[in-house]
Write a protein that holds these residues in place. Sequence first.
Motif, PDB file in Angstrom:
ATOM      1  N   UNK B  73       0.943  -1.254   0.036  1.00  0.00           N
ATOM      2  CA  UNK B  73      -0.079   0.003  -0.201  1.00  0.00           C
ATOM      3  C   UNK B  73       1.083   1.269  -0.157  1.00  0.00           C
ATOM      4  N   UNK B  76       4.018   1.561   2.324  1.00  0.00           N
ATOM      5  CA  UNK B  76       3.708   0.424   3.545  1.00  0.00           C
ATOM      6  C   UNK B  76       3.610  -0.945   2.722  1.00  0.00           C
ATOM      7  N   UNK B  78       2.870  -5.070   4.018  1.00  0.00           N
ATOM      8  CA  UNK B  78       2.184  -6.138   4.948  1.00  0.00           C
ATOM      9  C   UNK B  78       2.709  -7.452   4.517  1.00  0.00           C
ATOM     10  N   UNK B  79       3.751  -8.167   5.273  1.00  0.00           N
ATOM     11  CA  UNK B  79       4.254  -9.267   4.428  1.00  0.00           C
ATOM     12  C   UNK B  79       3.500 -10.411   5.331  1.00  0.00           C
ATOM     13  N   UNK B  80       3.842 -11.892   4.640  1.00  0.00           N
ATOM     14  CA  UNK B  80       3.289 -12.949   5.526  1.00  0.00           C
ATOM     15  C   UNK B  80       1.854 -13.081   5.881  1.00  0.00           C
ATOM     16  N   UNK B  81       1.043 -12.343   4.731  1.00  0.00           N
ATOM     17  CA  UNK B  81      -0.624 -12.628   4.836  1.00  0.00           C
ATOM     18  C   UNK B  81      -0.784 -13.855   3.961  1.00  0.00           C
ATOM     19  N   UNK B 146       8.679 -12.862   4.931  1.00  0.00           N
ATOM     20  CA  UNK B 146       8.583 -11.480   4.115  1.00  0.00           C
ATOM     21  C   UNK B 146       9.379 -10.342   4.576  1.00  0.00           C
ATOM     22  N   UNK B 148       9.578  -6.241   5.767  1.00  0.00           N
ATOM     23  CA  UNK B 148       8.551  -5.312   5.955  1.00  0.00           C
ATOM     24  C   UNK B 148       9.332  -3.892   5.557  1.00  0.00           C
ATOM     25  N   UNK B 149       8.522  -2.819   5.388  1.00  0.00           N
ATOM     26  CA  UNK B 149       8.929  -1.629   4.889  1.00  0.00           C
ATOM     27  C   UNK B 149       9.737  -0.512   5.917  1.00  0.00           C
TER      28      UNK B 149
END
Lengths: 422, 870, 91
Positions: B73, B76, B78-81, B146, B148-149
């Motif tokens: 997004x 931003x 969001x990993x590991x979903x 993942x 993260x940002x």
Amino acid sequence: MGIANALQNSALGLAWHALRGHRHWRPFWRTPEPRASYDVVIVGGGGHGLATAHALATKHGVRSVAVLEKGWLGGGNTGRNTTIVRSNYLATPSARFYDHSLKVYEGLSRALDYNVMFIPRGVVNLATSRFQLRTMRRRVEALRLAGVDSEMLDVEAIRALMPRLQIRSTAGCEVFGGFIQRRAGIARHDAVAWGYARAADRAGVDIIQNCEVTGFERNGDEIRSVQTSCGRIGVDKVAICVAGHSSVLAEKLGLRLPITSMALQAMVSEPIKPVLDVVLDGGFYVSQSDRGELVMGGGTDVYTSYAQRSGLQRVEDNMAALVDLFPSFARLRFMRQWAGIIDLTPDSSPIIDAIGNVALSCGWGSWGFKAIPAGGECLAHLIATGKPHPLAEAFSLERFTTGALIDEAGSSGGMDDREPLL
Amino acid sequence: MRLAEGGTHIDRSRPLSFTFDGRAYQGFAGDTLASALLANDVRVVARSFKFHRPRGVFGVGLEEPSALVTIVRGPDREPNLRATEVQLSDGLVACSQNAWPSVRFDLAAINGWLAPLLPAGFYHKTFKWPRWSWYEGAIRRTAGLGRIAGTADATRESKRFHHCDVLVIGAGAAGRAAAEAAAQRGADVTLVDSGRIATLPNVRALPNTTAIGCYEDRLVAAIERIGDRQRLWKIRAAEIVFATGATERPLVFENNDRPGVMLASAVGAYLERYAVVPGRNVAFFTNNDSVYPIAEALRSRDVVVSTIVDTRRDDAVLDSRRVDCDVLAVSGGFNPNLQLFSQAAGKLRYDEKLAAFIPGEAPPGLRCVGAAAGEIDGGVAPRWRSPGNPRKQWVDLQYDVTVADVELAAREGFSSVEHLKRYTSVGMAPDQGKTSDVNALALLGEITGRAIGDVGTTTFRPPYHPVTIAALAGARTGSLAQRYRRLPVAWHEKNGGVMEDHSGWLRAAFYRRDGESEAQAIAREVRAARFGAALFDSSSLGKIEVFGRDAAEFLNRLYVNNVKTLAPGRLRYGMMLGENGVIKDDGVFGCLAPDHYLVCTSSSGARDVAFWMEEWRQCEWRELDVRIVPQTAQWATLTVSGPKSREIVARLGVDIDLSAQAFPHMHVRSGSVALKGDPQVRVRRASYTGEMSFEIDIAAEHADLLWSRLLELGAAENITPLGMEALDVLRVEKGFLEVGVDTDGETTPLDVGWGEAIAKKPEDFLGRRSLSRPAQQRADRLQLVGLQPEDPQLFLPVGVHAVDDAGAPIGHVTSSCVSPTLNRSVAMARIRGGAKRSGEVIAIDIDGTRHRARICDRAFYDPQGARLNG
Amino acid sequence: MKRIDCPWCGPRAENEFTWGGEAHIVRPGLSCGDGQWRDYLFTRSNPRGAHQERWCHTYGCAQWFHVARDTLTHRIERVYAIDEGPVDATG
């Protein structure tokens, strides 16, 4: 076959075994039936019990040793801690003791022929007020004079070590500076237990799991045998290395200790690519494991507990602390929480002492994992020679009578009296 | 592929666009990312953790082990979903993770070739020479799922609290029935479910809400999905009904991780809910009845079902034949979802018939219904092992744990289920073993010749499903994360006050005027206090009033001082100890009347001392007639200090005789002040600066007004606001100790020169007995002394140590300043045996260089206290 | 999050309370020996099982009371007044 065993734990050994489908690895440790008696019975198959057995067998030539573990070895605090290894303690006897332990950690993988994955990431503490910064200087100076590495850090140095750390410049929770012990770091906790177990077993120690000690038999002042769920075992000497359960066993010996057992919780996040290279220590502590999980903890649940239950309040408090320090971690997910039972002493320092032919190693609180090598050596020394090891002289039971406490509440994080915000 | 009709969860009138790995696709409102990807025939969506094998969607819900994606997004990420838990939205940007350069062609797949060298625990057997740190960096970068940002969405959802009589977890058929029944008998019922909930009368529904933890006394934590954020619910229930259903477990066989291998129930759900079939030619592999209705449903929609291999029928003779299919739907049976029940201390027992763990003994107030209770049909014939290469049979998809790893663990002696888990990491991935747990321990049981019930399960720990840290932090961010107490006077921040944390209070370290450096400001403030007048806001000073016939007796037991000899109107500087003999707090206390005392504590000690007093009063000294009334926040304290202080205070218009004869040092008076409303004031002549001081207590609501009035009234004398740093200099010049700075967790009053004073008091007080222990009596203890460096301009930083000739530490500097008043450096230090070493010159080690300093009396400035009197 | 039944306020969440340690420890007088003083300060039963302890409802009525609680299961057997003496373990 002989060459393969010698090289077993190595890249070459892996390759050799790979060619044979990994079908010829030997068990890490035997599963012997307990003998009728031993020279030394160590109650407790965690890091301290196993390290003590290892030292007895390899440094003091005591081969008739059994480690009795009521569950699966390393299943107590050794398997539950947040894996930090450091020696940046305030009092000189503490600094020397833990630093010896750290030095052993530095060479432990080779000594045990098992990679315990000790890595000196560096342990950092932050000062969020002028007062804290000044107090830190005292600790840094004391460490330097005790021969332990530590250095003060300014804000720029901290920013370089932790680029994701939020360093505010507005009033409140500024970072004024900090200090670091660069040789300190983390290790794989299970591997420490398994490495010591394997080495002790090879040196002839009998490790007996699923064997709970239920009582002791005396002859006069001396303990002559232990009663267990596997039967009666005769002893010359007994060692108690059961951390949070120390009072339970002490009671069977007719003793009461200056110990309170409380729950210490820990939690991990999902594994992610590297985001934190150092260990951040303090009231809340966080490091990133080699697998990528953030490993975190902070604060004890302040009442006597043997339940090993984790709770929600502690997670909320610690996650609020984490995201306040590292705002970019907001989307990261918390994956698992658990608790151990820590044996706290009034001065946050351990007890390594003997009463008759019973040697006690307890009061390891939340500071036991880093101490495993030194704790094992010192207890083994006490058992084998009858005299305290010089490094552990200050950790006697007597200090609670004479008043010679070694106050390490500041270095251990102490007990958390944070006001909870609902 | 998407079928032309059907799909209970999708709204075909609302098409949505999304991208995955840069390619654009279409889906419908109601789709998950997984169903939309499958509808678009995207078969490879991820790479596995260790071997980087290609993976596709495996399941349909929270149990999904393979299809881990990152949602982007803007800046931003969001990993590991799990793709199965991401609701499709218009413009969604998703990408694969842990693969380079792409998920379809990942260089790290070479790990698969190295698989024989990478069995469970391989890293413990190698990487020892020369040391682990040589390899660790590279290994860390290949680990982790993942990324993260650098920034994250700062928006937070506040937490919610909820109470109910009955909480039903799971809105399937059994859950709905339980909720309805409870509502009918008049209970206040709440029903939660991770997905949608059709309305039920008299039942509070919390859809999109996943229960993730059951804590003590039936507190349930649940996470509500709100758009792309999460909200934490904390629900306390009198009764909990677990209608948590069951999760299908896969069969374990060679190459069971290939894209296209899926849980049969998931294939059924995709068809039913999303009108999606993951391929065009579906085969089934099962050991129970559940797949047959799904096969029927597919056939009725004209989907080719090439074969159903049922181990119960074909087990005896597994002939070798080749069947073409692009989806292999597997079912090894069902495991009741009992993680939450187990967290709540529910016991489990192994049921042979179901080949699964079902609820055993339940603590009061908890029960399981439906599939969670083991109400599962199906005639399952357990099959835990298959022929073929164990290194290519996956037990835990998410952490790439194979049958070979489990065999190796057993071979090496890791045969307890907890050891298995830690050695192989099976069940330790973010999916917490939802599709691997039972398979792993059953396999372990077979290998080691034990019944599954004897192997047991590992302990189930919260959370059931991973929770974002933002949800757990809730609104405790930014200013709400920092819990500071603020002084009642607002003037400081607006007038150059540099506000910092002082024991949890936000106070001015100094007040900066134009162009000044910090050092200049502090020197200016100190000069004002010594030669003119200073004004400081000491409202955080602890103030506790003690009433009662036995007030003096009570305080006499707490203080090391003699309290009973204090006449009304007088003050005394006192010290309180913990029972261990360590100095707990110090401060001035005063007698206002024989049954009314005022206790002043340090700012940091106010709460603790009040708590401590109540504890003794209520628990141990119930025979005493005494009442304790903390007043710290109710009374502001503004202090005017300096030789000009009296004339300034006199202008205030208090009805107290301020003359030296009527109001000497260390006295307290009460009266009122000529402000609006004629508020009461209490004035103490006590001094922390060493100059004549008037501490004025006034009700906090008048503090701002009083502050401004004093600034006006003192303008001619250039009355100067005083910050904490200047206050520190002033008290160091006088040798006044600060508890926690010049004392630590071991310091007793004997160590700071109070031995004689204590000896004069006959009665017991808290901590007294500790002082006569051998350790506390030693002459070589660290004792508080003054220090003057031989170089008068050399500043001794706080924390530096004194050393003996051998370089061993003999003490440390606790407080220090270069005194602007005395124009030289002075310090306080704790030195071994310092009390008897006055006059001795010792070495101070600063960064390795030794400097000489003389031990002396701490009272550097005005040692007789002449400036206080008069 | 355990619930504790405050005698005045009823069942409240555990984070409203402060634990006060083992109950019924008698403070010796000034003339006691170092060992007796040590036991008063530091020596504790620390049992795995039945425990009698003190609690204060800090964020409520601020009153102290006694609790008999099992330290393994956390189950509260009974709550009793601060001026009541030790509960007979066999009773």
